[in-house]
Design an enzyme around this catalytic site. Structure first.
Site, short mmCIF file in Angstrom:
data_model
loop_
_atom_site.label_atom_id
_atom_site.label_comp_id
_atom_site.label_asym_id
_atom_site.label_seq_id
_atom_site.Cartn_x
_atom_site.Cartn_y
_atom_site.Cartn_z
N TYR A 256 37.28 28.29 17.42
CA TYR A 256 38.37 28.58 18.36
C TYR A 256 39.05 29.89 17.98
CZ TYR A 256 42.87 27.88 20.76
OH TYR A 256 43.99 28.03 21.53
N SER B 35 46.09 33.30 20.76
CA SER B 35 46.63 32.32 19.83
C SER B 35 46.83 32.96 18.46
CB SER B 35 45.68 31.12 19.69
OG SER B 35 46.09 30.26 18.65
#
Length: 246
Positions: free
Chosen positions: A151, A138
């Site tokens: 995250y 990501s």
């Protein structure tokens, strides 16, 4: 036809990518935790042209998951040429800040389970002398931000891990591609309102991943403009960065 394994196959991006593979007639093994959804997806992919679409109910956090995955790929597909690792969760940052257990659980799912899969797959494909590992990381991993650093740190770990793995496997003819999506309109982000111009649709992301695989790209930002956005964010001086909200 390339024998393709997808872990986390019912996630929105993975399902879109599976349809791209099915359109090319690839035999597929779909792995994930939700068996009923896997069966529905498999039926759809068979209609769309997949040579076959086998399913495997699998929790990637189980210690034996990597070996089970390889064994099933051998039994159902006769091996593996491509493996897409797409499972994960979008961490509740506020909850993680108050709980060590929740933080470690997110790191386990979003990094450590993927490291285990990559390690076993890498050794298998290295011995085979060919193959392609695709890992969904990501843009959140490019710089830690207060809004999602749990995250983001897991994704940063996967970005670094796949970078080293790619260098290691290059001489063996095995490709490793790191995919860095930005905001994607998916089941994982369904709770987020007021999605704007920076948000992408899963089908567009899947097509960009396929283009990256076809050209042998080591890293794919998707949509492409996230490369520029993250260059700006990464280069904000720390004395300024820590004072702003991102």
């Amino acid at each position: 036809m390339k024998k393709t394994v997808i872990v986390g196959a019912t996630s929105t991006i993975a399902a879109s990518l599976a349809r791209e593979f099915a359109a090319r007639g690839y035999p597929l093994l779909l792995a994930g935790r939700r068996r009923a959804q896997l069966d529905i997806l498999a039926d759809d992919l068979t209609v769309r042209g997949a040579d076959q679409a086998a399913v495997l109910e699998l929790d990637a956090n189980d210690p034996d998951a990597p070996q089970r995955l390889l064994a099933e790929a051998d039994a159902r597909l006769g091996g593996v040429d491509i493996c897409v690792i797409a499972h994960g969760t979008l961490s509740d940052q506020a909850a993680c800040e108050q709980s060590v257990d929740k933080t470690l659980a997110e790191i386990q799912t979003n990094m450590l389970s993927q490291v285990a899969l990559c390690t076993v797959l890498a050794n298998h494909l290295e011995a085979q002398g060919s193959g392609h590992i695709v890992v969904l990381s990501s843009v959140a991993g490019d710089r830690g931000r207060q809004s999602n650093y749990v995250y983001g740190s897991a994704k940063a770990g996967m970005t670094a891990f796949t970078s080293g793995l790619r260098q290691r496997l290059h001489k063996s003819g095995v490709a490793v591609m790191t995919v860095k999506p930005g905001f994607v309109d998916s089941a994982m982000t369904a709770h987020i309102e007021n999605k704007g111009a920076l948000w992408a649709q899963p089908d567009a992301v899947a097509k960009s991943i396929m283009r990256g695989m076809n050209r042998g790209a080591p890293v794919v930002y998707t949509p492409w403009f996230w490369w520029g956005i993250m260059q700006i964010i990464k280069n904000i001086p720390e004395r300024v960065f820590r004072r702003i909200r991102l």
